[in-house]
Scaffold this active site. Structure first.
Site, PDB file in Angstrom:
ATOM      1  N   ASP A  73      -2.890  -5.567 -15.687  1.00 56.51           N
ATOM      2  CA  ASP A  73      -2.108  -5.526 -16.934  1.00 56.51           C
ATOM      3  C   ASP A  73      -2.161  -6.870 -17.642  1.00 56.51           C
ATOM      4  O   ASP A  73      -1.477  -7.082 -18.638  1.00 56.51           O
ATOM      5  CB  ASP A  73      -0.663  -5.070 -16.700  1.00 56.51           C
ATOM      6  CG  ASP A  73       0.160  -6.116 -15.985  1.00 56.51           C
ATOM      7  OD1 ASP A  73      -0.412  -7.134 -15.555  1.00 56.51           O
ATOM      8  OD2 ASP A  73       1.373  -5.914 -15.848  1.00 56.51           O
ATOM      9  N   GLU A 113      -2.021 -13.663 -11.508  1.00 56.66           N
ATOM     10  CA  GLU A 113      -2.906 -12.545 -11.879  1.00 56.66           C
ATOM     11  C   GLU A 113      -4.326 -12.803 -11.363  1.00 56.66           C
ATOM     12  O   GLU A 113      -4.984 -11.902 -10.855  1.00 56.66           O
ATOM     13  CB  GLU A 113      -2.945 -12.357 -13.403  1.00 56.66           C
ATOM     14  CG  GLU A 113      -1.614 -12.053 -14.057  1.00 56.66           C
ATOM     15  CD  GLU A 113      -1.055 -10.675 -13.712  1.00 56.66           C
ATOM     16  OE1 GLU A 113      -1.817  -9.851 -13.165  1.00 56.66           O
ATOM     17  OE2 GLU A 113       0.138 -10.445 -13.977  1.00 56.66           O
ATOM     18  N   HIS A 147       3.858  -2.438 -15.868  1.00 53.50           N
ATOM     19  CA  HIS A 147       4.803  -2.004 -14.846  1.00 53.50           C
ATOM     20  C   HIS A 147       5.679  -0.829 -15.223  1.00 53.50           C
ATOM     21  O   HIS A 147       5.941   0.031 -14.396  1.00 53.50           O
ATOM     22  CB  HIS A 147       5.703  -3.173 -14.488  1.00 53.50           C
ATOM     23  CG  HIS A 147       4.916  -4.429 -14.471  1.00 53.50           C
ATOM     24  ND1 HIS A 147       4.249  -4.836 -13.363  1.00 53.50           N
ATOM     25  CD2 HIS A 147       4.613  -5.280 -15.461  1.00 53.50           C
ATOM     26  CE1 HIS A 147       3.584  -5.940 -13.659  1.00 53.50           C
ATOM     27  NE2 HIS A 147       3.796  -6.223 -14.920  1.00 53.50           N
ATOM     28  N   ASP A 196      -1.821  -7.136  -9.462  1.00 55.29           N
ATOM     29  CA  ASP A 196      -0.699  -7.635 -10.265  1.00 55.29           C
ATOM     30  C   ASP A 196      -0.107  -8.891  -9.633  1.00 55.29           C
ATOM     31  O   ASP A 196      -0.229  -9.113  -8.430  1.00 55.29           O
ATOM     32  CB  ASP A 196       0.381  -6.561 -10.384  1.00 55.29           C
ATOM     33  CG  ASP A 196       1.267  -6.805 -11.610  1.00 55.29           C
ATOM     34  OD1 ASP A 196       0.942  -7.719 -12.389  1.00 55.29           O
ATOM     35  OD2 ASP A 196       2.256  -6.107 -11.763  1.00 55.29           O
ATOM     36  N   GLY A 197       0.499  -9.677 -10.468  1.00 54.12           N
ATOM     37  CA  GLY A 197       1.261 -10.819  -9.986  1.00 54.12           C
ATOM     38  C   GLY A 197       2.715 -10.614 -10.353  1.00 54.12           C
ATOM     39  O   GLY A 197       3.023  -9.851 -11.257  1.00 54.12           O
ATOM     40  N   ASP A 245       3.215  -4.605  -8.187  1.00 53.15           N
ATOM     41  CA  ASP A 245       4.322  -5.495  -8.538  1.00 53.15           C
ATOM     42  C   ASP A 245       5.313  -5.580  -7.384  1.00 53.15           C
ATOM     43  O   ASP A 245       5.797  -6.652  -7.017  1.00 53.15           O
ATOM     44  CB  ASP A 245       5.001  -4.928  -9.794  1.00 53.15           C
ATOM     45  CG  ASP A 245       5.898  -5.940 -10.455  1.00 53.15           C
ATOM     46  OD1 ASP A 245       5.615  -7.134 -10.323  1.00 53.15           O
ATOM     47  OD2 ASP A 245       6.883  -5.526 -11.087  1.00 53.15           O
TER      48      ASP A 245
END
Ligand code: F6P
Length: 532
Positions: A71, A49, A126, A11-12, A136
Protein backbone atom coordinates in the site's frame (compact mmCIF):
# COMPACT_ATOMS: atom_id res chain seq x y z
CA UNK A 1 -0.41 -21.57 -9.69
CA UNK A 2 2.78 -22.37 -11.59
CA UNK A 3 5.77 -23.63 -9.66
CA UNK A 4 7.65 -20.38 -9.49
CA UNK A 5 4.75 -18.00 -8.99
CA UNK A 6 4.46 -16.16 -5.71
CA UNK A 7 1.93 -13.66 -4.44
CA UNK A 8 3.24 -11.41 -1.71
CA UNK A 9 1.56 -8.80 0.45
CA UNK A 10 3.75 -6.55 2.59
CA UNK A 11 3.22 -3.80 5.11
CA UNK A 12 4.89 -1.77 7.78
CA UNK A 13 3.25 -0.46 10.95
CA UNK A 14 4.20 1.80 13.79
CA UNK A 15 2.53 2.59 17.07
CA UNK A 16 2.69 6.34 16.54
CA UNK A 17 4.22 8.63 13.98
CA UNK A 18 7.07 8.05 14.53
CA UNK A 19 7.10 5.32 17.17
CA UNK A 20 8.23 1.71 17.52
CA UNK A 21 7.84 0.06 14.13
CA UNK A 22 7.53 -3.37 12.59
CA UNK A 23 7.01 -5.05 9.27
CA UNK A 24 4.88 -7.96 8.16
CA UNK A 25 4.39 -10.03 5.02
CA UNK A 26 2.10 -12.76 3.73
CA UNK A 27 3.65 -15.00 1.06
CA UNK A 28 1.43 -17.30 -0.99
CA UNK A 29 2.85 -20.06 -3.17
CA UNK A 30 0.91 -23.01 -4.57
CA UNK A 31 -1.54 -23.87 -1.83
CA UNK A 32 0.69 -22.70 1.03
CA UNK A 33 0.67 -19.42 2.93
CA UNK A 34 3.68 -18.24 4.87
CA UNK A 35 3.58 -15.32 7.29
CA UNK A 36 6.71 -13.48 8.38
CA UNK A 37 7.27 -10.37 10.46
CA UNK A 38 9.94 -8.50 12.38
CA UNK A 39 10.83 -5.35 14.21
CA UNK A 40 11.98 -2.51 11.97
CA UNK A 41 15.58 -1.44 12.43
CA UNK A 42 14.51 2.21 12.32
CA UNK A 43 11.03 3.63 12.48
CA UNK A 44 10.33 5.66 9.44
CA UNK A 45 7.38 4.70 7.29
CA UNK A 46 9.58 4.28 4.25
CA UNK A 47 12.08 1.99 5.99
CA UNK A 48 9.35 -0.24 7.35
CA UNK A 49 7.71 -0.62 3.96
CA UNK A 50 11.08 -1.28 2.30
CA UNK A 51 12.13 -3.79 4.94
CA UNK A 52 8.86 -5.68 4.58
CA UNK A 53 9.39 -5.99 0.82
CA UNK A 54 13.08 -6.97 1.15
CA UNK A 55 12.40 -9.66 3.78
CA UNK A 56 9.48 -11.06 1.80
CA UNK A 57 11.41 -11.21 -1.49
CA UNK A 58 14.30 -12.97 0.28
CA UNK A 59 12.00 -15.93 0.94
CA UNK A 60 11.45 -16.71 -2.75
CA UNK A 61 13.97 -18.72 -4.80
CA UNK A 62 15.78 -16.77 -7.56
CA UNK A 63 14.01 -16.84 -10.90
CA UNK A 64 10.52 -16.62 -9.38
CA UNK A 65 7.65 -14.63 -10.78
CA UNK A 66 6.32 -12.43 -8.01
CA UNK A 67 3.28 -10.21 -7.72
CA UNK A 68 4.20 -7.94 -4.83
CA UNK A 69 1.32 -5.98 -3.31
CA UNK A 70 2.06 -2.97 -1.16
CA UNK A 71 0.00 0.00 0.00
CA UNK A 72 3.07 2.22 -0.22
CA UNK A 73 2.63 4.37 -3.32
CA UNK A 74 6.23 5.53 -2.90
CA UNK A 75 7.62 2.01 -3.13
CA UNK A 76 5.42 0.90 -6.02
CA UNK A 77 5.96 4.09 -7.98
CA UNK A 78 9.69 3.85 -7.52
CA UNK A 79 9.76 0.79 -9.76
CA UNK A 80 6.73 1.48 -11.94
CA UNK A 81 7.34 5.15 -12.65
CA UNK A 82 11.03 5.08 -13.41
CA UNK A 83 12.41 6.69 -10.24
CA UNK A 84 14.82 3.81 -9.73
CA UNK A 85 16.19 4.17 -13.26
CA UNK A 86 16.73 7.87 -12.66
CA UNK A 87 18.51 7.27 -9.37
CA UNK A 88 20.81 4.77 -11.05
CA UNK A 89 21.62 7.28 -13.77
CA UNK A 90 22.16 10.11 -11.26
CA UNK A 91 24.39 8.19 -8.81
CA UNK A 92 21.54 7.71 -6.30
CA UNK A 93 20.70 11.37 -6.17
CA UNK A 94 17.12 12.56 -6.13
CA UNK A 95 15.74 15.37 -8.28
CA UNK A 96 17.00 17.91 -5.73
CA UNK A 97 20.52 16.52 -6.05
CA UNK A 98 20.53 14.98 -2.56
CA UNK A 99 21.49 11.39 -1.79
CA UNK A 100 18.47 9.08 -1.79
CA UNK A 101 17.52 7.99 1.73
CA UNK A 102 17.53 4.32 2.76
CA UNK A 103 19.89 3.40 -0.05
CA UNK A 104 20.92 0.18 1.69
CA UNK A 105 17.38 -1.16 1.46
CA UNK A 106 16.66 0.23 -2.01
CA UNK A 107 19.81 -1.52 -3.30
CA UNK A 108 18.79 -4.84 -1.76
CA UNK A 109 15.35 -4.46 -3.29
CA UNK A 110 16.82 -3.70 -6.67
CA UNK A 111 19.00 -6.81 -6.53
CA UNK A 112 16.12 -9.02 -5.41
CA UNK A 113 13.82 -7.62 -8.07
CA UNK A 114 16.44 -8.32 -10.73
CA UNK A 115 16.93 -11.96 -9.75
CA UNK A 116 13.16 -12.44 -9.98
CA UNK A 117 10.42 -11.08 -12.21
CA UNK A 118 8.54 -8.73 -9.92
CA UNK A 119 5.28 -7.00 -10.69
CA UNK A 120 4.72 -4.14 -8.26
CA UNK A 121 1.08 -3.60 -7.38
CA UNK A 122 -0.39 -0.79 -5.29
CA UNK A 123 -3.21 -2.01 -3.04
CA UNK A 124 -5.90 -0.07 -1.29
CA UNK A 125 -4.54 -0.36 2.23
CA UNK A 126 -5.55 -1.42 5.63
CA UNK A 127 -9.12 -0.31 5.90
CA UNK A 128 -10.37 -2.42 3.02
CA UNK A 129 -7.78 -5.03 2.04
CA UNK A 130 -7.86 -8.15 4.19
CA UNK A 131 -4.40 -9.42 3.31
CA UNK A 132 -2.84 -6.07 3.94
CA UNK A 133 -4.74 -5.87 7.19
CA UNK A 134 -3.14 -9.18 8.13
CA UNK A 135 0.33 -7.81 7.32
CA UNK A 136 -0.41 -4.78 9.42
CA UNK A 137 -1.43 -7.03 12.30
CA UNK A 138 1.76 -9.10 11.95
CA UNK A 139 3.86 -5.94 11.91
CA UNK A 140 2.08 -4.56 14.96
CA UNK A 141 2.59 -7.82 16.87
CA UNK A 142 6.31 -7.64 16.13
CA UNK A 143 6.62 -4.27 17.83
CA UNK A 144 8.08 -4.29 21.31
CA UNK A 145 6.85 -1.20 23.19
CA UNK A 146 9.80 1.13 23.65
CA UNK A 147 9.39 2.65 27.11
CA UNK A 148 12.28 5.05 26.62
CA UNK A 149 10.91 6.67 23.47
CA UNK A 150 10.36 10.40 23.66
CA UNK A 151 7.04 12.15 23.06
CA UNK A 152 5.35 12.39 19.69
CA UNK A 153 5.68 16.14 19.69
CA UNK A 154 9.49 15.90 19.94
CA UNK A 155 9.61 13.26 17.23
CA UNK A 156 7.30 14.96 14.77
CA UNK A 157 9.29 15.66 11.59
CA UNK A 158 10.33 19.30 11.21
CA UNK A 159 7.81 21.48 9.43
CA UNK A 160 4.78 19.49 10.56
CA UNK A 161 2.52 21.17 12.99
CA UNK A 162 1.69 18.68 15.69
CA UNK A 163 -1.99 17.99 16.03
CA UNK A 164 -3.68 15.66 18.44
CA UNK A 165 -5.63 14.03 15.63
CA UNK A 166 -2.50 13.30 13.62
CA UNK A 167 -1.13 10.81 16.12
CA UNK A 168 -4.58 9.42 16.77
CA UNK A 169 -5.33 8.80 13.12
CA UNK A 170 -1.96 7.32 12.30
CA UNK A 171 -2.63 4.83 15.07
CA UNK A 172 -5.75 3.87 13.08
CA UNK A 173 -3.64 3.83 9.94
CA UNK A 174 -6.24 5.26 7.64
CA UNK A 175 -5.23 6.39 4.17
CA UNK A 176 -4.61 10.05 3.60
CA UNK A 177 -5.15 12.32 0.63
CA UNK A 178 -3.66 15.74 0.00
CA UNK A 179 -5.78 18.44 -1.53
CA UNK A 180 -5.02 21.79 -3.13
CA UNK A 181 -6.76 24.39 -5.28
CA UNK A 182 -4.56 26.02 -7.94
CA UNK A 183 -4.93 28.74 -10.55
CA UNK A 184 -7.62 31.40 -10.71
CA UNK A 185 -10.47 30.85 -8.29
CA UNK A 186 -14.02 30.16 -9.40
CA UNK A 187 -17.41 29.55 -7.83
CA UNK A 188 -17.74 25.92 -6.73
CA UNK A 189 -14.23 25.40 -5.32
CA UNK A 190 -15.52 25.24 -1.76
CA UNK A 191 -18.26 22.86 -2.85
CA UNK A 192 -15.67 20.50 -4.32
CA UNK A 193 -13.38 20.75 -1.26
CA UNK A 194 -16.37 19.90 0.92
CA UNK A 195 -17.29 16.94 -1.28
CA UNK A 196 -13.74 15.53 -1.25
CA UNK A 197 -13.30 15.84 2.52
CA UNK A 198 -16.76 14.60 3.47
CA UNK A 199 -16.84 11.90 0.78
CA UNK A 200 -13.39 10.61 1.79
CA UNK A 201 -14.30 10.45 5.44
CA UNK A 202 -17.84 9.14 5.11
CA UNK A 203 -17.35 6.60 2.34
CA UNK A 204 -13.86 5.27 3.05
CA UNK A 205 -12.58 6.70 6.33
CA UNK A 206 -9.81 8.50 4.41
CA UNK A 207 -8.18 11.56 5.98
CA UNK A 208 -7.68 14.80 4.02
CA UNK A 209 -4.82 17.25 4.34
CA UNK A 210 -5.36 20.66 2.71
CA UNK A 211 -2.36 22.51 1.28
CA UNK A 212 -2.87 26.27 1.37
CA UNK A 213 -2.52 28.66 -1.57
CA UNK A 214 -2.09 26.12 -4.33
CA UNK A 215 1.35 24.71 -5.09
CA UNK A 216 2.93 27.38 -2.88
CA UNK A 217 1.63 25.58 0.21
CA UNK A 218 2.99 22.31 -1.10
CA UNK A 219 6.48 23.76 -1.52
CA UNK A 220 6.40 25.61 1.81
CA UNK A 221 4.59 22.87 3.74
CA UNK A 222 1.75 25.17 4.66
CA UNK A 223 -0.93 22.59 5.36
CA UNK A 224 -3.39 21.27 7.90
CA UNK A 225 -5.65 18.30 8.40
CA UNK A 226 -9.16 19.03 7.18
CA UNK A 227 -11.96 17.49 9.14
CA UNK A 228 -15.70 17.55 8.63
CA UNK A 229 -16.11 20.70 10.71
CA UNK A 230 -13.59 22.63 8.60
CA UNK A 231 -15.69 22.12 5.47
CA UNK A 232 -19.09 22.51 7.03
CA UNK A 233 -21.22 25.43 5.80
CA UNK A 234 -19.07 26.23 2.75
CA UNK A 235 -21.15 24.64 -0.03
CA UNK A 236 -22.60 27.94 -1.20
CA UNK A 237 -19.56 30.12 -0.52
CA UNK A 238 -17.50 31.59 -3.37
CA UNK A 239 -13.70 31.46 -3.39
CA UNK A 240 -11.68 28.69 -1.79
CA UNK A 241 -11.08 28.16 1.92
CA UNK A 242 -7.65 26.78 0.98
CA UNK A 243 -6.58 29.90 -0.90
CA UNK A 244 -5.05 29.65 -4.34
CA UNK A 245 -2.29 31.03 -6.50
CA UNK A 246 -1.80 31.21 -10.24
CA UNK A 247 1.87 32.15 -10.14
CA UNK A 248 3.60 29.61 -7.94
CA UNK A 249 5.25 26.94 -10.02
CA UNK A 250 7.25 24.47 -7.86
CA UNK A 251 9.50 23.72 -10.85
CA UNK A 252 10.38 27.42 -11.21
CA UNK A 253 9.61 28.79 -7.78
CA UNK A 254 10.00 32.50 -7.10
CA UNK A 255 9.79 33.63 -3.49
CA UNK A 256 6.53 35.47 -2.86
CA UNK A 257 5.26 34.48 -6.32
CA UNK A 258 7.24 37.46 -7.65
CA UNK A 259 6.49 38.37 -11.24
CA UNK A 260 9.75 40.20 -11.51
CA UNK A 261 12.39 37.54 -10.96
CA UNK A 262 13.57 36.14 -14.22
CA UNK A 263 14.22 32.62 -13.05
CA UNK A 264 13.12 30.75 -10.01
CA UNK A 265 14.36 27.64 -8.28
CA UNK A 266 13.28 24.04 -8.83
CA UNK A 267 11.56 23.25 -5.52
CA UNK A 268 9.65 20.18 -6.73
CA UNK A 269 11.71 17.90 -4.49
CA UNK A 270 10.61 19.94 -1.44
CA UNK A 271 7.02 19.53 -2.53
CA UNK A 272 7.43 15.75 -2.80
CA UNK A 273 9.22 15.65 0.55
CA UNK A 274 6.35 17.53 2.18
CA UNK A 275 3.88 15.01 0.80
CA UNK A 276 6.01 12.27 2.34
CA UNK A 277 6.21 14.12 5.66
CA UNK A 278 2.45 14.19 5.78
CA UNK A 279 2.34 10.56 4.74
CA UNK A 280 0.08 11.39 1.80
CA UNK A 281 -1.02 8.47 -0.39
CA UNK A 282 -2.15 10.65 -3.28
CA UNK A 283 -2.69 14.30 -4.18
CA UNK A 284 -5.98 15.72 -5.45
CA UNK A 285 -5.32 18.82 -7.55
CA UNK A 286 -8.31 21.03 -8.31
CA UNK A 287 -7.23 23.30 -11.13
CA UNK A 288 -7.43 24.58 -14.67
CA UNK A 289 -5.01 24.04 -17.54
CA UNK A 290 -1.93 25.46 -15.75
CA UNK A 291 -2.42 23.65 -12.43
CA UNK A 292 -3.26 20.35 -14.10
CA UNK A 293 -0.10 20.62 -16.18
CA UNK A 294 1.92 21.05 -12.97
CA UNK A 295 0.02 18.13 -11.45
CA UNK A 296 0.97 16.06 -14.48
CA UNK A 297 4.64 16.94 -13.97
CA UNK A 298 4.38 15.71 -10.38
CA UNK A 299 2.79 12.49 -11.61
CA UNK A 300 5.88 12.01 -13.79
CA UNK A 301 7.96 12.28 -10.61
CA UNK A 302 5.92 9.44 -9.16
CA UNK A 303 3.40 11.39 -7.11
CA UNK A 304 -0.01 9.69 -7.40
CA UNK A 305 -2.32 12.42 -8.71
CA UNK A 306 -6.04 12.83 -9.20
CA UNK A 307 -7.16 15.91 -11.14
CA UNK A 308 -10.43 17.79 -10.79
CA UNK A 309 -11.06 20.33 -13.56
CA UNK A 310 -12.24 23.82 -12.70
CA UNK A 311 -12.29 27.07 -14.63
CA UNK A 312 -14.84 29.67 -15.53
CA UNK A 313 -13.41 29.56 -19.07
CA UNK A 314 -14.67 25.98 -19.70
CA UNK A 315 -11.73 25.50 -22.05
CA UNK A 316 -10.48 22.06 -20.95
CA UNK A 317 -10.98 19.59 -23.80
CA UNK A 318 -11.26 16.42 -21.69
CA UNK A 319 -14.47 17.45 -19.98
CA UNK A 320 -17.75 18.66 -21.44
CA UNK A 321 -18.07 21.18 -18.60
CA UNK A 322 -16.06 22.57 -15.73
CA UNK A 323 -17.74 23.86 -12.60
CA UNK A 324 -17.47 27.63 -12.26
CA UNK A 325 -18.50 28.15 -15.87
CA UNK A 326 -22.25 28.13 -15.25
CA UNK A 327 -21.83 30.61 -12.37
CA UNK A 328 -19.69 32.94 -14.49
CA UNK A 329 -22.20 32.77 -17.36
CA UNK A 330 -25.02 33.51 -14.90
CA UNK A 331 -23.18 36.54 -13.50
CA UNK A 332 -22.38 37.83 -17.00
CA UNK A 333 -25.98 37.27 -18.13
CA UNK A 334 -27.33 39.23 -15.16
CA UNK A 335 -24.93 42.05 -16.01
CA UNK A 336 -25.99 42.06 -19.68
CA UNK A 337 -29.65 42.17 -18.56
CA UNK A 338 -28.88 45.29 -16.53
CA UNK A 339 -26.83 46.88 -19.30
CA UNK A 340 -29.78 46.26 -21.62
CA UNK A 341 -32.16 48.60 -19.81
CA UNK A 342 -29.70 51.49 -19.68
CA UNK A 343 -28.63 50.93 -23.30
CA UNK A 344 -32.25 51.10 -24.40
CA UNK A 345 -32.99 54.23 -22.36
CA UNK A 346 -29.99 56.13 -23.73
CA UNK A 347 -29.98 54.70 -27.27
CA UNK A 348 -26.37 53.71 -26.88
CA UNK A 349 -24.15 50.91 -28.10
CA UNK A 350 -23.04 49.16 -24.93
CA UNK A 351 -20.01 46.87 -25.00
CA UNK A 352 -19.65 44.26 -22.25
CA UNK A 353 -16.21 42.66 -21.95
CA UNK A 354 -16.26 39.21 -20.37
CA UNK A 355 -13.46 36.77 -19.49
CA UNK A 356 -12.24 34.05 -21.80
CA UNK A 357 -8.65 34.07 -22.89
CA UNK A 358 -8.37 31.56 -25.69
CA UNK A 359 -11.97 30.43 -25.85
CA UNK A 360 -15.17 32.40 -26.19
CA UNK A 361 -17.49 30.15 -24.19
CA UNK A 362 -18.55 32.75 -21.62
CA UNK A 363 -19.14 35.39 -24.31
CA UNK A 364 -21.09 32.94 -26.46
CA UNK A 365 -23.36 31.62 -23.73
CA UNK A 366 -23.86 34.84 -21.76
CA UNK A 367 -24.32 36.65 -25.08
CA UNK A 368 -27.00 34.19 -26.15
CA UNK A 369 -28.70 34.17 -22.73
CA UNK A 370 -28.59 37.96 -22.41
CA UNK A 371 -29.71 38.62 -25.99
CA UNK A 372 -26.44 40.21 -27.12
CA UNK A 373 -26.79 41.55 -30.66
CA UNK A 374 -23.14 41.02 -31.48
CA UNK A 375 -20.85 38.42 -29.89
CA UNK A 376 -17.10 38.63 -30.43
CA UNK A 377 -14.97 35.59 -29.60
CA UNK A 378 -11.27 34.70 -30.07
CA UNK A 379 -12.18 31.83 -32.40
CA UNK A 380 -13.67 34.24 -34.97
CA UNK A 381 -11.44 37.31 -35.50
CA UNK A 382 -13.94 40.08 -36.22
CA UNK A 383 -14.23 42.89 -38.76
CA UNK A 384 -15.64 46.29 -37.73
CA UNK A 385 -17.59 46.59 -40.99
CA UNK A 386 -19.81 43.62 -40.00
CA UNK A 387 -20.35 45.05 -36.49
CA UNK A 388 -21.34 48.43 -37.92
CA UNK A 389 -23.65 46.79 -40.48
CA UNK A 390 -25.49 44.97 -37.68
CA UNK A 391 -25.88 48.15 -35.58
CA UNK A 392 -27.20 50.06 -38.60
CA UNK A 393 -29.57 47.29 -39.60
CA UNK A 394 -31.01 47.42 -36.06
CA UNK A 395 -31.37 51.22 -36.25
CA UNK A 396 -33.31 50.90 -39.45
CA UNK A 397 -35.66 48.50 -37.69
CA UNK A 398 -36.19 51.09 -34.96
CA UNK A 399 -33.80 49.53 -32.45
CA UNK A 400 -31.69 52.50 -31.50
CA UNK A 401 -29.41 50.60 -29.14
CA UNK A 402 -27.19 47.55 -29.46
CA UNK A 403 -25.38 45.24 -27.06
CA UNK A 404 -21.95 43.86 -27.94
CA UNK A 405 -20.57 41.04 -25.79
CA UNK A 406 -16.84 40.65 -26.31
CA UNK A 407 -14.48 38.03 -24.88
CA UNK A 408 -11.26 39.51 -23.49
CA UNK A 409 -9.27 37.37 -25.95
CA UNK A 410 -11.21 38.49 -29.05
CA UNK A 411 -9.38 40.58 -31.64
CA UNK A 412 -9.90 42.17 -35.07
CA UNK A 413 -8.93 40.03 -38.08
CA UNK A 414 -5.27 40.51 -38.94
CA UNK A 415 -4.44 41.91 -35.50
CA UNK A 416 -3.38 40.51 -32.13
CA UNK A 417 -5.28 40.14 -28.81
CA UNK A 418 -5.03 43.23 -26.55
CA UNK A 419 -2.86 42.95 -23.46
CA UNK A 420 -2.42 45.15 -20.40
CA UNK A 421 1.11 45.44 -19.08
CA UNK A 422 1.85 45.32 -15.36
CA UNK A 423 5.57 45.09 -14.70
CA UNK A 424 6.75 42.09 -16.65
CA UNK A 425 3.31 40.55 -16.63
CA UNK A 426 1.01 40.72 -19.63
CA UNK A 427 -2.69 40.24 -19.01
CA UNK A 428 -5.51 40.25 -21.52
CA UNK A 429 -7.95 43.13 -21.32
CA UNK A 430 -8.85 46.34 -23.09
CA UNK A 431 -10.61 45.05 -26.18
CA UNK A 432 -14.01 46.27 -24.86
CA UNK A 433 -12.89 49.87 -24.69
CA UNK A 434 -11.19 49.65 -28.05
CA UNK A 435 -14.32 48.28 -29.75
CA UNK A 436 -16.46 50.92 -28.07
CA UNK A 437 -14.23 53.78 -29.29
CA UNK A 438 -14.08 52.41 -32.81
CA UNK A 439 -17.89 52.04 -32.95
CA UNK A 440 -18.37 55.67 -31.84
CA UNK A 441 -16.02 56.77 -34.61
CA UNK A 442 -17.67 54.66 -37.29
CA UNK A 443 -21.37 55.10 -36.37
CA UNK A 444 -21.50 58.46 -34.68
CA UNK A 445 -23.50 56.78 -31.93
CA UNK A 446 -22.60 57.03 -28.28
CA UNK A 447 -20.93 53.91 -26.97
CA UNK A 448 -19.75 52.81 -23.51
CA UNK A 449 -17.74 49.83 -22.33
CA UNK A 450 -18.12 47.82 -19.14
CA UNK A 451 -15.48 45.28 -18.12
CA UNK A 452 -16.96 42.58 -15.88
CA UNK A 453 -13.55 41.18 -14.94
CA UNK A 454 -13.26 39.30 -11.68
CA UNK A 455 -16.95 39.73 -10.84
CA UNK A 456 -17.34 36.61 -12.96
CA UNK A 457 -15.07 34.63 -10.68
CA UNK A 458 -16.68 35.74 -7.44
CA UNK A 459 -19.81 35.02 -5.49
CA UNK A 460 -21.94 32.05 -4.77
CA UNK A 461 -21.94 29.11 -7.21
CA UNK A 462 -25.14 28.33 -9.09
CA UNK A 463 -27.09 25.22 -8.13
CA UNK A 464 -25.73 23.52 -11.26
CA UNK A 465 -22.11 24.23 -10.27
CA UNK A 466 -22.69 23.11 -6.66
CA UNK A 467 -24.04 19.78 -7.90
CA UNK A 468 -21.30 19.31 -10.52
CA UNK A 469 -18.57 20.18 -8.00
CA UNK A 470 -20.03 17.72 -5.50
CA UNK A 471 -20.19 14.95 -8.11
CA UNK A 472 -16.59 15.66 -9.20
CA UNK A 473 -15.37 15.65 -5.57
CA UNK A 474 -16.93 12.32 -4.70
CA UNK A 475 -15.78 10.76 -7.99
CA UNK A 476 -12.22 11.87 -7.17
CA UNK A 477 -12.44 10.12 -3.82
CA UNK A 478 -13.72 6.94 -5.51
CA UNK A 479 -10.74 7.04 -7.89
CA UNK A 480 -8.40 7.54 -4.92
CA UNK A 481 -9.86 4.61 -3.00
CA UNK A 482 -9.53 2.35 -6.05
CA UNK A 483 -5.91 3.35 -6.72
CA UNK A 484 -6.93 4.98 -10.03
CA UNK A 485 -4.20 7.61 -9.95
CA UNK A 486 -3.04 9.94 -12.71
CA UNK A 487 -6.58 10.36 -13.91
CA UNK A 488 -8.80 13.42 -14.01
CA UNK A 489 -12.53 13.36 -13.32
CA UNK A 490 -14.65 14.70 -16.14
CA UNK A 491 -18.19 15.10 -17.40
CA UNK A 492 -19.24 13.26 -20.55
CA UNK A 493 -22.82 13.99 -21.47
CA UNK A 494 -24.47 13.73 -18.10
CA UNK A 495 -22.11 11.10 -16.69
CA UNK A 496 -19.20 11.82 -14.38
CA UNK A 497 -16.28 9.74 -15.63
CA UNK A 498 -12.50 9.93 -15.65
CA UNK A 499 -9.76 10.35 -18.22
CA UNK A 500 -5.97 9.80 -18.19
CA UNK A 501 -4.24 12.92 -16.86
CA UNK A 502 -1.73 13.04 -19.71
CA UNK A 503 -4.63 13.20 -22.17
CA UNK A 504 -6.51 15.73 -20.05
CA UNK A 505 -3.76 18.34 -20.18
CA UNK A 506 -3.50 18.44 -23.96
CA UNK A 507 -4.87 21.37 -25.94
CA UNK A 508 -7.66 23.90 -25.45
CA UNK A 509 -11.37 23.39 -26.02
CA UNK A 510 -12.47 26.25 -28.27
CA UNK A 511 -15.78 27.24 -29.74
CA UNK A 512 -16.33 25.54 -33.08
CA UNK A 513 -17.70 28.15 -35.52
CA UNK A 514 -19.70 25.39 -37.23
CA UNK A 515 -21.22 24.15 -34.00
CA UNK A 516 -24.93 23.94 -33.34
CA UNK A 517 -24.60 26.67 -30.69
CA UNK A 518 -23.04 29.18 -33.08
CA UNK A 519 -25.50 28.29 -35.84
CA UNK A 520 -28.38 28.73 -33.37
CA UNK A 521 -27.13 32.19 -32.40
CA UNK A 522 -26.85 33.11 -36.09
CA UNK A 523 -30.37 31.81 -36.71
CA UNK A 524 -31.84 34.28 -34.23
CA UNK A 525 -29.98 37.14 -35.85
CA UNK A 526 -26.86 37.42 -33.69
CA UNK A 527 -23.78 38.72 -35.48
CA UNK A 528 -20.26 37.49 -34.74
CA UNK A 529 -18.69 40.46 -36.52
CA UNK A 530 -17.69 37.94 -39.12
CA UNK A 531 -18.93 36.96 -42.60
CA UNK A 532 -20.43 33.67 -41.31
O1 F6P B 1 -8.66 31.28 -16.42
C1 F6P B 1 -9.57 31.97 -15.71
C2 F6P B 1 -9.40 33.46 -15.87
O2 F6P B 1 -10.42 34.05 -15.13
C3 F6P B 1 -9.36 33.98 -17.31
O3 F6P B 1 -10.62 34.05 -17.89
C4 F6P B 1 -8.66 35.30 -17.11
O4 F6P B 1 -8.02 35.74 -18.28
C5 F6P B 1 -7.65 34.99 -16.07
O5 F6P B 1 -8.17 33.91 -15.32
C6 F6P B 1 -7.34 36.16 -15.18
O6 F6P B 1 -6.49 35.76 -14.19
P1 F6P B 1 -5.90 36.71 -13.00
O7 F6P B 1 -6.52 38.05 -13.14
O8 F6P B 1 -6.29 36.02 -11.74
O9 F6P B 1 -4.44 36.70 -13.19
Amino acid sequence: MADKEYIIYTDGACSGNPGPGGWGAVIMHGGSVQEISGKADETTNQRMELQAAVEALRTVPPGSRVKLHSDSAYLVNCFNQGWMKRWLRNGWRNSKGNQVENQDLWKQLLELSETNTVEWIKVKGHSSDQLNQRCDQLASEAIQPDKNSSSREENTPPGIEYRESLGKNRGRKTKRLGLLTGGGDCPGLNAVIRAVVKGAENKYNIESVGFNNGFKGLVENDAALLEDLAVSGILNRGGTILGTSNRDNPFDFKPGGSDYLETGEDRSADAVENLNKWDIDGLVVIGGDGSLLLAHRFSELGVPIIGIPKTIDNDLPATDLTFGFDSAVTTATEAIDKIHTTAESHHRVMVVEVMGRHAGWIALQAGMAGGGDIILIPELPFEYSYIVAKIMERRQRGKKFSIIVVAEGAFPAGEEPIYQQKGDVKRLGGIGLLVSREIEKRTNMESRATVLGHLQRGGSPTAFDRVLATRFGVKAVDLFQNGRFNEMVCLRGNQVESVALDQAVKGTKRVDPDSEQVLTALAVGTSFGHPL
